[in-house]
Write an enzyme that holds these catalytic residues in place. Structure first.
Site, PDB file in Angstrom:
ATOM      1  N   LYS B  81      41.604  48.696  41.220  1.00 11.56           N
ATOM      2  CA  LYS B  81      42.530  47.626  41.577  1.00 11.56           C
ATOM      3  C   LYS B  81      43.338  48.025  42.803  1.00 11.56           C
ATOM      4  O   LYS B  81      43.790  49.170  42.907  1.00 11.56           O
ATOM      5  CB  LYS B  81      43.468  47.325  40.392  1.00 11.56           C
ATOM      6  CG  LYS B  81      44.339  46.085  40.597  1.00 11.56           C
ATOM      7  CD  LYS B  81      45.203  45.780  39.379  1.00 11.56           C
ATOM      8  CE  LYS B  81      46.048  44.526  39.597  1.00 11.56           C
ATOM      9  NZ  LYS B  81      46.938  44.242  38.450  1.00 11.56           N
ATOM     10  N   SER B 156      47.291  39.399  36.994  1.00 12.34           N
ATOM     11  CA  SER B 156      47.018  39.644  38.388  1.00 12.34           C
ATOM     12  C   SER B 156      45.682  40.362  38.635  1.00 12.34           C
ATOM     13  O   SER B 156      45.130  40.283  39.714  1.00 12.34           O
ATOM     14  CB  SER B 156      48.131  40.489  38.999  1.00 12.34           C
ATOM     15  OG  SER B 156      48.151  41.788  38.438  1.00 12.34           O
ATOM     16  N   SER B 180      48.635  41.525  33.017  1.00 17.50           N
ATOM     17  CA  SER B 180      47.703  41.533  34.149  1.00 17.50           C
ATOM     18  C   SER B 180      46.364  42.204  33.872  1.00 17.50           C
ATOM     19  O   SER B 180      45.427  42.049  34.652  1.00 17.50           O
ATOM     20  CB  SER B 180      48.359  42.194  35.360  1.00 17.50           C
ATOM     21  OG  SER B 180      49.306  41.321  35.928  1.00 17.50           O
TER      22      SER B 180
END
Lengths: 105, 504
Positions: B81, B156, B180
């Site tokens: 990420k 997210s 997230s």
């Protein structure tokens, strides 16, 4: 309660150092008003005797031995900087009433 | 063979690599080929490191051929990420203010991956600074859900979830501040875990809200999630909130999973109203399944959970407004000079932040600045912190009766891109079931529990455990996955439509 005004949003933007446009200030004023109304319910739940929690897991101070560790080189530190001069971060005038000059002059 | 390689689980791939049946270069090339074939439409990646990944893979193959003993996931590809710093890849946290920034150091999680000889494929898309639940707030455009490209992949960490769901990578890393990791897992039919706060180092993870942020694993199966979790967990002297203790093997918890006598609590406040019919139906079936598998299921109350979202949207912006003050155009990242007015450092900062931040980031910074300002502090931030105490007490009381808690992970299935992007309050409610765990610091997981009848889209079961007992998540999820996969005849992702591969 918790109506927020346009002037307040403009002031907050100044505190947060974001040069919002007039259009952004208008839309944020509306949105923040709605959000604040929704989050104001926190006032209805907690009574004065409830202690505040700032952290999920109880914390204690963490110390380490005072011995040199690995550090970044100056090249690494300045490698991503927008403007550098002799191993220093170069910034525009730090005093508000300084005359306008082009960067790099 | 390349098609088969991308569909192997990380555990299967690791076995093939260890036996020499498959090389890491072959596996890595298969992942890269898949990324180049489908990511034009999925957009899970912000950066793909073809050359570096193949070089790492070749080195792992060479060392294995030389007879070296390698870690169990050595040579397995993984996506990272973009919230985590990587010294050989750009790190933007989904923001224009960091466009092109290559950090001088690796996040501790990334260091763990490299120390285990894993192959870093690239960086995955995310909502800007992890603020959002759809990836639509990414400054680089949204990620698309592999189940339906017109829908959101959650956020997210939508990039990481979509990358594993689209078979671009077997594993990915995530960060979870209010859901997230878990919400994207829920809407993409994948697995994700938010560990106990402090179990995985936050060092080098670009901070959103420091008292809520926790890094965690993303994968397609429960065992793969556990294997990655075992790699990234552990004490880090560089993170002062890192917990210093030994943790059990989560992979062992999966392999030895048995629900006999396990006490499971259904959170009454996270069922019924507000949850889509198909989500409720699959959840009720999952609860029945747990009972059949030997668990003792009871209903429990968490009366203050309904105020979690409100408290969260005061605490998070407050912490974020402080954390994001570092992006000021001085030491790294973008600098923008003011178009009008004197060229002072303050005006430069304000112009930089105006140009560099997107609308949701500005919204939360202003909200946080408000919540922390004199005159409102007690009314908002102080009260939110008290609600946090009440939610922790709710969980303490619940866990005195049961070993784990369950709920649906999200209130709805994946919605259409654009449906909520201009309605911040509606967007915030996606995390109604996941936020409480972050406020309390407890571990949580999302594991697929089926597809909603009304739209055929995946839904996830959320499992929560007391702090320090992440292994219980794996016990429950392993049994759920085993029973449901047997009933379906294949993993849930087997029901996802085939993605069109772009011709090379």
């Amino acid at each position: 309660m918790s109506d927020i005004t346009r002037d307040e949003v403009a002031h907050l933007a100044e505190l947060a150092r974001i040069d919002l446009s007039d259009a952004e200030i208008s839309s944020l004023t509306d949105q923040l008003g709605q959000i604040l109304q929704a989050v104001a319910q926190v006032n209805e739940v907690a009574t004065p005797d409830v202690p505040a929690t700032s952290h999920p897991i109880p914390l204690t101070n963490v110390f380490r031995e005072d011995i040199p560790g690995e550090t970044l080189t100056t090249e690494q530190v300045f490698g991503g900087a927008p403007d550098v001069e002799e191993h220093m971060f170069r910034v525009p005038s730090i005093l508000g009433d300084a005359p306008a000059t082009k960067q790099g002059e | 063979m390349s098609e088969d390689l991308i569909r192997l689980t990380a555990a299967e791939l690791a076995d093939h690599l260890a036996s020499g049946e498959v090389s890491s270069v072959e596996a890595t090339q298969a992942s890269l080929d898949r990324i180049h074939a489908v990511d034009g439409e999925v957009h899970a990646f912000l950066h793909v490191a073809d050359k570096a990944a193949l070089a790492t893979a070749a080195e792992v193959d060479r060392r294995r051929a030389a007879g070296e003993e390698l870690p169990s996931l050595a040579g397995v590809p993984i996506a990272v990420k973009d919230v985590m710093t990587t010294k050989d890849m750009p790190t933007t946290s989904g923001s224009k203010i960091l466009e092109g920034w290559v950090p001088p150091y690796d996040a501790t999680v990334v260091e763990h991956l490299r120390n285990h000889d894993m192959v870093l494929l690239g960086k995955t898309n995310m909502d800007e600074f992890a603020m959002g639940s759809s990836t639509e707030y990414s400054a680089y455009g949204p990620t698309h859900n592999p189940w339906d490209l017109d829908r959101i992949p959650g956020g997210s960490g939508g990039g990481s979830a979509a990358a594993v769901a689209a078979f671009e990578a077997p594993l990915a890393t995530g960060s979870d501040t209010g859901g997230s990791i878990r919400f994207p897992a829920h809407v993409t039919g994948t697995v994700g875990v938010k560990p106990t706060y402090g179990q995985v180092s936050r060092w080098g993870a670009i901070a959103l809200a420091s008292s809520l942020d926790q890094m965690g694993p993303v994968a397609r199966t429960v065992l793969d999630t556990a294997l990655l979790h075992d790699v990234i967990k552990g004490h880090d002297p560089k993170d002062s909130t890192s917990i210093n203790r030994e943790w059990p093997s989560f992979a062992d918890a999966v392999r030895q999973a048995d629900l006999s006598g396990v006490r499971v609590g259904v959170i009454r406040q996270l069922t019924g109203e507000g949850f889509q019919a198909g989500v409720r139906a699959r959840f009720n079936e999952a609860v029945t399944l747990l009972t059949k598998a030997g668990a003792d299921v009871v209903e429990v109350d968490c009366p203050h959970i309904g105020s979690a979202v409100a408290a969260y949207y005061l605490i998070l912006p407050a912490e974020a407004s402080s954390n994001l003050a570092r992006f000021d155009g001085v030491r790294y990242g973008r600098r923008v000079m003011p178009e009008t007015g004197p060229e002072t450092v303050e005006n430069m900062m304000a112009a930089t932040r105006e140009a560099g931040f997107g609308p949701e980031v500005k919204r939360r910074i202003i909200l946080g600045t408000y919540a922390l300002s004199a005159g409102y502090y007690d009314q908002f931030y102080g009260q939110a912190q008290k609600v946090r105490t009440l939610i922790q007490r709710d969980f303490d009381a619940a866990f005195s009766q049961v070993d784990v808690l369950v709920s649906p992970t999200g209130p709805t299935t994946a919605f259409k891109l654009g449906a909520k992007v201009n309605d911040p309050l509606a967007m915030y409610l996606n995390d109604v079931a996941t936020i409480p765990a972050n406020l309390a610091g407890i571990p949580g997981m999302s594991v697929p529990m089926g597809r909603a009848d009304e739209d055929g889209l995946p839904v996830g079961l959320q499992v929560l455990a007391p702090a320090m007992h992440d292994e219980r998540l794996y016990t429950v999820a392993a049994v759920v996955e085993r029973e449901l996969t047997a009933a379906w005849g294949k993993p849930l992702l087997g029901f996802a439509p085939e993605l069109k591969e772009a011709s090379k």
